[in-house]
Scaffold this active site. Structure first.
Site, mmCIF file in Angstrom:
data_model
loop_
_atom_site.group_PDB
_atom_site.id
_atom_site.type_symbol
_atom_site.label_atom_id
_atom_site.label_comp_id
_atom_site.label_asym_id
_atom_site.label_seq_id
_atom_site.Cartn_x
_atom_site.Cartn_y
_atom_site.Cartn_z
ATOM 1 N N HIS A 88 -4.828 -3.333 6.504
ATOM 2 C CA HIS A 88 -4.051 -3.242 5.093
ATOM 3 C C HIS A 88 -5.833 -3.841 4.921
ATOM 4 C CE1 HIS A 88 -2.625 -5.173 1.014
ATOM 5 N NE2 HIS A 88 -3.356 -6.712 1.277
ATOM 6 N N ASP A 134 1.038 -1.348 -0.762
ATOM 7 C CA ASP A 134 0.240 0.003 0.345
ATOM 8 C C ASP A 134 0.809 0.846 0.156
ATOM 9 O OD1 ASP A 134 -2.018 -1.691 -0.299
ATOM 10 O OD2 ASP A 134 -1.562 -1.601 2.491
#
Ligand code: NDP
Length: 328
Positions: A187, A159
């Site tokens: 996440h 990410d």
């Protein structure tokens, strides 16, 4: 000559495993002067494919690769492990409820945590990649009471890297000149990529961008939904970039972050920034001598606060669910 580092990889025969193992063996996980031994862990149905990958690893004749062993028993797979990359997980099937998913993953990460507790090296460092990564890390950690809790981490580096790339494209500044970006939280789709403390060629990123609408409606959803966009485009998941991020996560943890920058890691909270203690949540961290520290003292504005809180709330719900299932 240095003693080789034992690296255990679970789900070794999967897509991410295939993209990951060759880079570990070629010295990108730990450094070009560190020999490695690979310990591949699979479920019994995955062993044959893992053997095939091991044949290819042999055929690369990597100078740093000093051995490959394949196991279907976590107790053997984690024996002497210095690094554990927990990639294999149970994906969400059609119609699967969250409780079923967490229970199925409990059946994987609880025995693996226990095996790490009983058989890994004293300095073991664990990265969970298999989803739901933060909560799977919590399950493994709870099953390993003799291992310091901070050794269990979850991956948000993909990410982080996705956010770097999006910000680079927006500003026209290369990623090498973007620093101090942060992924907060889980996440998952609720993660929060934060550019308010980031710098772009030395200037504050939020000021350079100066476009809150882009931030809320473009940047954040693009980063959060990038995995689905890649599946749409290539008809397969983002395995190579996930493997690359796993390499980056461990490399940073072991070898340190550069002065004036930080990375994002899912780590057990110490209560910083109002994240309840013990939740495995993503924070900005610096690393040195194999240890990480949460970057302290950042001002969190209202825009960020609401988004961090929403992701942390989701982590609390996942923790409550695995508690209820008796997994932690
Ligand atoms: P992948 O190698 O593609 O993915 C493995 C895990 O990584 C999944 O949980 C996946 O989550 C997660 N993941 C995290 N980030 C990403 C990303 N950016 N892109 C894709 N995946 C991501 O799965 P495969 O099905 O190819 O392989 C899994 C292997 O694991 C199989 O060989 C299976 O046999 C093995 N396995 C081994 C176990 C063990 O060692 N005990 C236990 C369970 C499975 P998501 O599902 O959300 O995409």
């Amino acid at each position: 000559t240095r003693t080789p580092v034992n690296v255990t990889v679970t789900g070794a025969a999967g897509q991410i495993g295939y993209a990951l193992l060759f880079r570990i063996a070629s010295g990108h996980l730990l450094g070009q002067d560190v020999p490695v031994k690979l310990r591949l862990l699979e479920i019994p149905q995955g062993v044959k494919a893992a053997e095939g990958t091991a044949m290819e690893l042999d055929d690369c004749a990597f100078p740093l690769l000093q051995g490959i062993d394949i196991f279907d028993d976590p107790n053997k797979g984690f024996e002497g492990a210095n690094i554990g990359l927990l990639v294999g997980a149970r994906p969400r099937g059609p119609g699967m409820e969250r409780g079923d998913l967490l229970a199925a993953n409990g059946g994987i990460f609880k025995p693996q945590g226990k095996a790490i507790n009983d058989h890994a090296a004293d300095d073991v460092k664990v990265l969970v990649v298999g989803n739901p990564a933060n909560t799977n890390a919590l399950i493994a950690q709870a099953a390993a009471p003799d291992v310091p809790a901070e050794r269990f981490t979850a991956m948000t580096r993909l990410d982080h890297n996705r956010a770097l790339s999006q910000l680079s494209q927006k500003t026209g500044v290369p990623v090498s000149e973007i620093k101090k970006l942060t992924i907060w939280g889980n996440h998952s789709a609720t993660q929060y990529p934060d550019i308010f403390h980031a710098t772009v060629a030395g200037k504050n990123a939020a000021e350079v961008v100066n476009d809150e609408k882009w931030l809320a409606e473009d940047f954040i959803p693009t980063v959060a939904k990038r995995g689905a966009a890649i599946i749409d485009a290539r008809g397969a998941s983002s395995a190579a970039s996930a493997a690359n991020a796993a390499i980056d996560h461990i490399y940073s943890w072991v070898n340190g972050t550069p002065e004036g920058d930080w990375v994002s890691m899912g780590i057990p909270s110490d209560g910083s920034y109002g994240v309840p203690e013990g939740l495995i949540s993503s924070f900005p961290v610096t690393t040195k001598d194999g240890k990480y520290e949460i970057v302290q003292g950042l001002d969190i504005n209202e825009f960020s606060r609401a988004r961090i809180d929403a992701s942390v709330k989701e982590l609390e719900e996942e923790r409550a669910a695995v508690r209820e299932l008796g997994l932690i």
